[in-house]
Enzyme design. Structure first.
Site, PDB file in Angstrom:
ATOM      1  N   GLY A   1       0.768  -1.320  -0.005  1.00  0.00           N
ATOM      2  CA  GLY A   1       0.080   0.010   0.017  1.00  0.00           C
ATOM      3  C   GLY A   1       0.830   1.145   0.118  1.00  0.00           C
TER       4      GLY A   1
ATOM      5  CG  ASP B   1       6.858 -10.357   3.821  1.00  0.00           C
ATOM      6  OD1 ASP B   1       6.364 -10.591   2.665  1.00  0.00           O
ATOM      7  OD2 ASP B   1       8.131 -10.871   4.028  1.00  0.00           O
TER       8      ASP B   1
ATOM      9  CE1 TYR C   1       5.436  -7.006 -12.154  1.00  0.00           C
ATOM     10  CE2 TYR C   1       5.874  -6.267 -14.270  1.00  0.00           C
ATOM     11  CZ  TYR C   1       5.246  -6.177 -13.123  1.00  0.00           C
ATOM     12  OH  TYR C   1       4.301  -5.288 -12.926  1.00  0.00           O
TER      13      TYR C   1
ATOM     14  CE  LYS D   1       2.278  -8.334 -11.615  1.00  0.00           C
ATOM     15  NZ  LYS D   1       1.175  -8.190 -10.371  1.00  0.00           N
TER      16      LYS D   1
END
Length: 362
Positions: free
Chosen positions: A56, A93, A182, A186
């Site tokens: 966040g 975490d 990455y 995804k």
């Protein structure tokens, strides 16, 4: 040892039945138009969602939280982050399943936005850590969303495509096969979320973000970060060294459009969604084109090009443009910012920020 999704919840089918029996429009087939036979009715008014945003304190999380609080109230939007957080943010975490579950249960969370991830270039420099955060952390979030019948949003990216994908434009459904950890993580998230939606009724939602351009946070290790840094350099030193070739075209988006798309997508009744993962688009430009637009305001800007082999290879494997026809049709997506509006806004915002901080403006 990594936890497989669903292993923790031995009674996964039972959890799935619970998910199909709770929340907005949550019966097995009222959730979407997959079978083409259901009509879409606006669900009855619901209480405000209780939203948790992981990661966040990152580039996306802070701004999204501000927008959600305008809609649903400050008390209904909660942030967690592994960074040392201020008192109003939970320290958590995503690899700590027990702590994350505690936050979800104690705060009666109903929507979960999962932003915790290592980005493309940083992930390639530390594959083992990227695998843990981007995949094991995702598994924790998927398990908790299924266990607690949450509406789950996990962003995807242009990095979910690879060299064999259609590039101009890239459609929602096509060959992907990315070549970065990455991107692989995804695609894994897209497919796992869709699987759990079909099998157990999980309300999983995913948008493939273009490169996101924001004034509020520094670049965080992404391949498109030059498109943020160039504005700061233009107003500080007047010189930007770009790590991509001048003709490298990539899809981009102003962060306010990104936040708005996410909120609108999360608010959309499930029966309007023909997909679980959508492309969203706003503009596509090259380093040379954005530099030319900046020079309309700051003619002195000098840009030199020193391509970084890792980031250039990544960028060359990504789409040039997104096809977001389905998002525009299904839930009315439309961007507000083009290149001209983005450049004007970024320069104005950074100039104001530097002046407020007592920093020189070139």
């Amino acid at each position: 040892m990594q936890r497989a999704v669903g292993v923790r919840a031995a009674a996964a089918p039972a959890l799935g039945l619970l998910c199909r029996g709770r929340g907005v429009d949550a019966s097995p087939r009222r959730m979407s138009r997959w079978n083409g036979q259901e009509t879409c009715n606006q669900p009855p008014p619901q209480e405000n969602p209780r939203v948790l945003i992981t990661g966040g304190l990152g580039q996306l999380g802070v701004g999204l939280a501000q927008l959600l609080r305008k809609h649903y109230g400050t008390e209904n939007v909660i942030l967690s982050d592994i960074k040392k957080p201020p008192p109003h943010v939970y320290s958590s975490d995503v690899l700590d399943y027990k702590r994350l579950r505690e936050i979800i249960v104690n705060n009666q969370i109903t929507w979960l936005v999962h932003y915790s991830a290592l980005l493309s270039a940083v992930g390639e420099a530390n594959v083992a850590l990227a695998r843990k955060i981007n995949i094991t952390g995702l598994h924790n979030v998927l398990d908790l969303a299924l266990e607690n019948c949450l509406r789950l949003f996990v962003p995807s990216t242009i990095g979910a495509f690879g060299p064999s994908s259609p590039r101009d434009p890239a459609p929602d459904l096509c060959v992907q096969r990315p070549r970065t950890i990455y991107g692989v993580s995804k695609v894994h998230g897209e497919l796992m979320g869709e699987y759990l939606h079909h099998k157990y009724g999980l309300d999983f939602r995913c948008l493939r973000y273009p490169g996101v351009i924001s004034v509020n946070t520094p670049p965080g290790g992404g391949t498109t970060d030059y498109a943020v840094q160039i504005f700061h350099d233009a107003l500080s030193t007047g010189h930007h060294e770009c790590y991509l070739r001048p003709d490298t075209r990539l899809p981009m988006m102003h962060i306010s459009d990104c936040h708005r798309a996410t909120v609108e997508f999360m608010q959309t009744p499930e029966c309007q969604l023909s997909l679980r993962t959508y492309n969203i688009a706003a503009m596509s430009f090259t380093p040379e084109e954005v530099a030319e637009e900046i020079r309309k305001h700051l003619p002195h800007l000098k840009v030199t090009y020193n391509p970084d082999s890792v980031r250039q290879t990544i960028a060359d494997s990504w789409p040039v443009r997104f096809d977001d026809t389905n998002a525009r049709r299904d839930w009315g997506w439309a961007p507000a910012f083009g290149l001209e509006e983005l450049v004007s806004d970024m320069l104005s915002s950074i100039r104001g920020k530097r002046t407020k901080e007592g920093l020189p403006v070139s």
